[in-house]
Scaffold this active site. Sequence first.
Site, PDB file in Angstrom:
ATOM      1  N   SER A 164       0.472  -1.482  -0.099  1.00 30.30           N
ATOM      2  CA  SER A 164      -0.311   0.229  -0.005  1.00 30.30           C
ATOM      3  C   SER A 164       1.146   1.027   0.184  1.00 30.30           C
ATOM      4  O   SER A 164       0.204   2.178  -0.712  1.00 30.30           O
ATOM      5  CB  SER A 164      -1.009  -0.269   1.465  1.00 30.30           C
ATOM      6  OG  SER A 164      -0.319   0.003   2.357  1.00 30.30           O
TER       7      SER A 164
ATOM      8  N   LYS B 235     -11.504   0.866  -2.230  1.00 29.85           N
ATOM      9  CA  LYS B 235     -10.924   1.001  -3.099  1.00 29.85           C
ATOM     10  C   LYS B 235     -11.788   1.687  -4.456  1.00 29.85           C
ATOM     11  O   LYS B 235     -11.998   2.107  -4.707  1.00 29.85           O
ATOM     12  CB  LYS B 235      -9.388   0.393  -2.777  1.00 29.85           C
ATOM     13  CG  LYS B 235      -8.777   1.354  -1.114  1.00 29.85           C
ATOM     14  CD  LYS B 235      -7.800   0.205  -0.936  1.00 29.85           C
ATOM     15  CE  LYS B 235      -7.889   1.228   0.738  1.00 29.85           C
ATOM     16  NZ  LYS B 235      -6.665   0.392   1.223  1.00 29.85           N
TER      17      LYS B 235
ATOM     18  N   HIS C 142      -4.879  -3.199  -2.378  1.00 31.79           N
ATOM     19  CA  HIS C 142      -4.345  -2.573  -3.453  1.00 31.79           C
ATOM     20  C   HIS C 142      -4.454  -2.654  -5.489  1.00 31.79           C
ATOM     21  O   HIS C 142      -3.772  -2.192  -6.222  1.00 31.79           O
ATOM     22  CB  HIS C 142      -3.149  -1.879  -3.275  1.00 31.79           C
ATOM     23  CG  HIS C 142      -3.576  -0.601  -2.551  1.00 31.79           C
ATOM     24  ND1 HIS C 142      -3.509   0.719  -2.628  1.00 31.79           N
ATOM     25  CD2 HIS C 142      -2.989  -1.288  -0.744  1.00 31.79           C
ATOM     26  CE1 HIS C 142      -3.601   0.935  -1.534  1.00 31.79           C
ATOM     27  NE2 HIS C 142      -3.574  -0.270  -0.513  1.00 31.79           N
TER      28      HIS C 142
HETATM   29  C1  LIG Z   1      -6.848   0.184   3.007  1.00 29.33           C
HETATM   30  C2  LIG Z   1      -6.084  -1.098   3.518  1.00 29.33           C
HETATM   31  C3  LIG Z   1      -7.254  -2.425   4.366  1.00 29.33           C
HETATM   32  C4  LIG Z   1      -8.244  -1.757   4.938  1.00 29.33           C
HETATM   33  O1  LIG Z   1      -9.523  -1.560   4.214  1.00 29.33           O
HETATM   34  P1  LIG Z   1     -11.069  -0.787   4.687  1.00 29.33           P
HETATM   35  O2  LIG Z   1     -11.754  -1.207   4.429  1.00 29.33           O
HETATM   36  O3  LIG Z   1     -10.039   0.988   4.116  1.00 29.33           O
HETATM   37  O4  LIG Z   1     -10.810  -0.949   6.350  1.00 29.33           O
HETATM   38  C5  LIG Z   1      -6.558  -3.457   4.138  1.00 29.33           C
HETATM   39  N1  LIG Z   1      -5.059  -3.750   4.447  1.00 29.33           N
HETATM   40  C6  LIG Z   1      -4.433  -2.958   3.225  1.00 29.33           C
HETATM   41  C7  LIG Z   1      -3.075  -2.641   2.614  1.00 29.33           C
HETATM   42  C8  LIG Z   1      -5.003  -1.461   2.712  1.00 29.33           C
HETATM   43  O5  LIG Z   1      -4.741  -0.794   2.212  1.00 29.33           O
END
Ligand SMILES: *Cc1c(COP(=O)(O)O)cnc(C)c1O
Length: 399
Positions: free
Chosen positions: A189, A248, A217
């Site tokens: 990330s 995302k 991601h």
């Molecule tokens: C954003 C993210 C999460 C958490 O997801 P949310 O739905 O935002 O709580 C978990 N793992 C990674 C690698 C992330 O970037």
Amino acid sequence: MSGFDGELRRELEAIRKGGLHRELRRVDSAQSPHIEIAGRTFLNFSSNDYLRLSNHPALKEAAIKAVEKFGAGAGASRLISGSLAPHHELEETLAAFKGTEASISFSTGYAAALGAITAIVGKNDIVILDKLVHASIVDAVRLSGATLRVFAHNDSADLEGKLLWARNLPSVPGKAPKRILVVTESVFSMGGDLASLRGIADLKDKYGAWLMVDEAHATGLFGAHRRGLIEEFDVAGRVEVQLGTLGKACGAAGGYICGSRALIDLLVNRARSFIFSTAPVPAAAAAARAGIEVIQSAEGEVLRQHLWSVVDHLKSALIEAGWALSPIRSAIVPLLIGKEEQATAIAAALRERGVFVPAIRYPTVARGKARLRLTATAAHTISDVAALVNALTSAKALN
Ligand SMILES: *Cc1c(COP(=O)(O)O)cnc(C)c1O
């Protein structure tokens, strides 16, 4: 009260002195390449809305219809009375998209990590994490009570050493044999680099461990059907637990686990962040499902191709401007700065120039590894890229 606040203010002061203070900035517009903050429009290179689905008409319409039919709230936990049709439809769509037997959705990706890891490992077990996995995974392992070991980032030799150590630990007599779980992100990330999933899958097979991969991601961006890096690297049959977020590239909010029917049935019974929490609002589930449908469509492929062309333009313009970049193609383009104060100063200078880019600092990344994290989306244009690189060049010259 004054003693309480005084103590907290001293702590805040220490955070400020370390260049690590954070504050919220109110955004008065939808998420898009241009956002409005305090009456001013900013060019936004900070969002994980990679395919710009958060404003897609199909997602908005799905959310509106779900509100009209099912109301604004979910009423209860899924196991009490809140297991509404949109949650089931989302999970059927997710499992078909990822090509797994089943899936279960959570209110966030964070809750999915917490619920799944604490459900499948406990204090007799060992979890081995890539050093750079997301905080939700680290927190989950701590909460599970399992023994936590960390392998150097994307370093198979180090992972093998930890697996060998774990396998050779004696089992506790009278207890179930210890479980060994390896967890990695697929696209990291904060660095945008890719895990060597094939090598990791070979090792987990060799040592009889289980593998969990966080595709937060990668979903929507990688693989022939845009399922993620697991598909791109052809390791789907060797990953026991697939984790991801619906917030995302999917354009909505929520988290999920995909895997076997047995895994999902166990999570319904054991994942505490699922059991003891009100179900996500129906609009979120319906929007997420619509997002996955767009990702799978011909339009999803067009959006992905456009995103990669923005990424390629951005990277060549940055290299021309003198920035050192990794050759890996990813929507996350980190510019390593180092010192926390310098990263925040450049981010502030960028804001003065109308560009919004976050300075990522400890504890999100290691101390002394502060960076500007640029994220490209399918909605950016070539002139947005030029404006960003110009602003960066002048902001960097001052700092
Ligand atoms: C954003 C993210 C999460 C958490 O997801 P949310 O739905 O935002 O709580 C978990 N793992 C990674 C690698 C992330 O970037």
